[in-house]
Design a protein around this motif. Structure first.
Motif, PDB file in Angstrom:
ATOM      1  N   GLY A  69       0.766  -1.231   0.000  1.00  0.00           N
ATOM      2  CA  GLY A  69       0.000   0.000   0.000  1.00  0.00           C
ATOM      3  C   GLY A  69       0.802   1.288   0.000  1.00  0.00           C
ATOM      4  O   GLY A  69       0.243   2.369  -0.060  1.00  0.00           O
ATOM      5  N   THR A  70       2.124   1.199   0.058  1.00  0.00           N
ATOM      6  CA  THR A  70       2.986   2.379   0.074  1.00  0.00           C
ATOM      7  C   THR A  70       3.684   2.528  -1.266  1.00  0.00           C
ATOM      8  O   THR A  70       4.218   1.552  -1.799  1.00  0.00           O
ATOM      9  CB  THR A  70       4.050   2.249   1.185  1.00  0.00           C
ATOM     10  N   VAL A  71       3.684   3.745  -1.811  1.00  0.00           N
ATOM     11  CA  VAL A  71       4.411   4.014  -3.054  1.00  0.00           C
ATOM     12  C   VAL A  71       5.899   3.855  -2.769  1.00  0.00           C
ATOM     13  O   VAL A  71       6.428   4.484  -1.859  1.00  0.00           O
ATOM     14  CB  VAL A  71       4.124   5.437  -3.579  1.00  0.00           C
ATOM     15  N   ILE A  72       6.581   2.988  -3.549  1.00  0.00           N
ATOM     16  CA  ILE A  72       8.022   2.809  -3.347  1.00  0.00           C
ATOM     17  C   ILE A  72       8.844   3.321  -4.527  1.00  0.00           C
ATOM     18  O   ILE A  72      10.028   3.589  -4.381  1.00  0.00           O
ATOM     19  CB  ILE A  72       8.384   1.343  -3.036  1.00  0.00           C
ATOM     20  N   LYS A  73       8.208   3.453  -5.702  1.00  0.00           N
ATOM     21  CA  LYS A  73       8.890   4.007  -6.879  1.00  0.00           C
ATOM     22  C   LYS A  73       7.885   4.812  -7.684  1.00  0.00           C
ATOM     23  O   LYS A  73       6.716   4.443  -7.770  1.00  0.00           O
ATOM     24  CB  LYS A  73       9.459   2.903  -7.769  1.00  0.00           C
ATOM     25  N   MET A  74       8.370   5.920  -8.266  1.00  0.00           N
ATOM     26  CA  MET A  74       7.534   6.754  -9.128  1.00  0.00           C
ATOM     27  C   MET A  74       8.325   7.116 -10.371  1.00  0.00           C
ATOM     28  O   MET A  74       9.513   7.441 -10.276  1.00  0.00           O
ATOM     29  CB  MET A  74       7.146   8.059  -8.415  1.00  0.00           C
ATOM     30  N   TYR A  75       7.667   7.038 -11.504  1.00  0.00           N
ATOM     31  CA  TYR A  75       8.260   7.436 -12.777  1.00  0.00           C
ATOM     32  C   TYR A  75       7.343   8.450 -13.438  1.00  0.00           C
ATOM     33  O   TYR A  75       6.124   8.306 -13.390  1.00  0.00           O
ATOM     34  CB  TYR A  75       8.377   6.251 -13.735  1.00  0.00           C
ATOM     35  N   GLN A  76       7.910   9.471 -14.079  1.00  0.00           N
ATOM     36  CA  GLN A  76       7.162  10.370 -14.945  1.00  0.00           C
ATOM     37  C   GLN A  76       7.821  10.291 -16.314  1.00  0.00           C
ATOM     38  O   GLN A  76       9.037  10.059 -16.414  1.00  0.00           O
ATOM     39  CB  GLN A  76       7.187  11.801 -14.434  1.00  0.00           C
ATOM     40  N   TYR A  77       7.012  10.495 -17.358  1.00  0.00           N
ATOM     41  CA  TYR A  77       7.491  10.307 -18.714  1.00  0.00           C
ATOM     42  C   TYR A  77       7.271  11.544 -19.574  1.00  0.00           C
ATOM     43  O   TYR A  77       6.284  12.257 -19.411  1.00  0.00           O
ATOM     44  CB  TYR A  77       6.769   9.120 -19.366  1.00  0.00           C
ATOM     45  N   PHE A  78       8.209  11.769 -20.504  1.00  0.00           N
ATOM     46  CA  PHE A  78       8.023  12.765 -21.553  1.00  0.00           C
ATOM     47  C   PHE A  78       7.020  12.189 -22.554  1.00  0.00           C
ATOM     48  O   PHE A  78       6.793  10.974 -22.575  1.00  0.00           O
ATOM     49  CB  PHE A  78       9.352  13.035 -22.274  1.00  0.00           C
ATOM     50  N   PRO A  79       6.439  13.028 -23.416  1.00  0.00           N
ATOM     51  CA  PRO A  79       5.500  12.503 -24.424  1.00  0.00           C
ATOM     52  C   PRO A  79       6.099  11.421 -25.341  1.00  0.00           C
ATOM     53  O   PRO A  79       5.374  10.562 -25.832  1.00  0.00           O
ATOM     54  CB  PRO A  79       5.110  13.749 -25.228  1.00  0.00           C
ATOM     55  N   ASP A  80       7.442  11.440 -25.526  1.00  0.00           N
ATOM     56  CA  ASP A  80       8.075  10.404 -26.364  1.00  0.00           C
ATOM     57  C   ASP A  80       8.355   9.122 -25.575  1.00  0.00           C
ATOM     58  O   ASP A  80       9.021   8.219 -26.065  1.00  0.00           O
ATOM     59  CB  ASP A  80       9.351  10.928 -27.007  1.00  0.00           C
ATOM     60  N   GLN A  81       7.830   9.043 -24.345  1.00  0.00           N
ATOM     61  CA  GLN A  81       7.894   7.887 -23.457  1.00  0.00           C
ATOM     62  C   GLN A  81       9.261   7.661 -22.808  1.00  0.00           C
ATOM     63  O   GLN A  81       9.481   6.648 -22.156  1.00  0.00           O
ATOM     64  CB  GLN A  81       7.433   6.605 -24.165  1.00  0.00           C
ATOM     65  N   LYS A  82      10.181   8.611 -22.936  1.00  0.00           N
ATOM     66  CA  LYS A  82      11.432   8.541 -22.190  1.00  0.00           C
ATOM     67  C   LYS A  82      11.154   9.011 -20.762  1.00  0.00           C
ATOM     68  O   LYS A  82      10.297   9.857 -20.529  1.00  0.00           O
ATOM     69  CB  LYS A  82      12.505   9.432 -22.822  1.00  0.00           C
ATOM     70  N   VAL A  83      11.901   8.488 -19.800  1.00  0.00           N
ATOM     71  CA  VAL A  83      11.705   8.844 -18.391  1.00  0.00           C
ATOM     72  C   VAL A  83      12.122  10.298 -18.170  1.00  0.00           C
ATOM     73  O   VAL A  83      13.235  10.691 -18.519  1.00  0.00           O
ATOM     74  CB  VAL A  83      12.506   7.899 -17.466  1.00  0.00           C
ATOM     75  N   SER A  84      11.216  11.093 -17.581  1.00  0.00           N
ATOM     76  CA  SER A  84      11.547  12.485 -17.253  1.00  0.00           C
ATOM     77  C   SER A  84      11.957  12.617 -15.786  1.00  0.00           C
ATOM     78  O   SER A  84      12.694  13.529 -15.433  1.00  0.00           O
ATOM     79  CB  SER A  84      10.384  13.420 -17.571  1.00  0.00           C
ATOM     80  N   SER A  85      11.473  11.702 -14.931  1.00  0.00           N
ATOM     81  CA  SER A  85      11.928  11.688 -13.539  1.00  0.00           C
ATOM     82  C   SER A  85      11.721  10.299 -12.947  1.00  0.00           C
ATOM     83  O   SER A  85      10.837   9.549 -13.380  1.00  0.00           O
ATOM     84  CB  SER A  85      11.189  12.726 -12.697  1.00  0.00           C
TER      85      SER A  85
END
Length: 184
Positions: A69-85
């Motif tokens: 129930g705890t967030v352990i990893k977060m990813y955000q993506y650019f529109p081209d699907q590369k990881v932004s964070s």
């Protein structure tokens, strides 16, 4: 004897129906938001293990990985699907280490912060290193927060050509930083 047989068959039927319910422990739930985004939540053994948010164009915008129930990893993506964070849980319940990237794949900045899930708010704390698009560090800012707003406590700037520190200041009291990082 007939009553015993009936009770026995009823018990078998009951346990079989329970078994079928347990097989539905793994499932995917899709939710369409008013904003146009779609969330896909994946459950295993009735526990949320991942959630993915897709923008109104159907492209992956962010992904969260959970443990108990705890967030352990977060990813955000650019529109081209590369990881932004990319952020990972450093200390429960909400202290994360984060790396933010330029579109060229080089690190833009990195440091630690606190993610307040209920407010969908990420606030930096401690030192953050900022890089040029070519990958050279040019500044370190030290942040603090009050769970609502970020403050800058210190600032160190580097001259990347002369390779020396051009500014090193500690602010007492810290001053309010105008921008916030939102992790969706």
């Amino acid at each position: 004897m007939e009553k015993i047989t009936l009770i026995f068959l009823s018990a078998i039927f009951f346990f079989q129906s329970c078994k079928k319910q347990d097989s539905k422990q793994d499932y995917i739930e899709i939710t369409k938001e008013k904003s146009g985004t779609t969330t896909k939540a994946t459950y295993k053994k009735r526990r949320l293990i991942t959630s993915e948010v897709f923008n109104e164009s159907g492209k992956l915008d962010s992904k969260y990985i959970y443990n108990k129930g705890t967030v352990i990893k977060m990813y955000q993506y650019f529109p081209d699907q590369k990881v932004s964070s990319y952020s990972y849980l450093n200390k429960a319940p909400n202290h994360f280490t984060t790396t933010i990237y330029f579109r060229n794949g080089k690190i833009a900045c990195e440091g630690e912060g606190d993610y307040f899930k209920s407010k969908n708010l990420y606030l930096r704390r401690g030192p953050w290193i900022f890089y040029t698009k070519s990958g050279k560090p040019y500044s370190i800012y030290t942040f603090s927060h009050d769970k609502k707003k970020e403050y800058i406590k210190g600032e160190m700037l580097f001259d990347t050509i002369k390779k020396k520190i051009t500014k090193d200041v500690i602010y007492d009291p810290p001053f309010l930083y105008g921008k916030k990082i939102l992790i969706l």
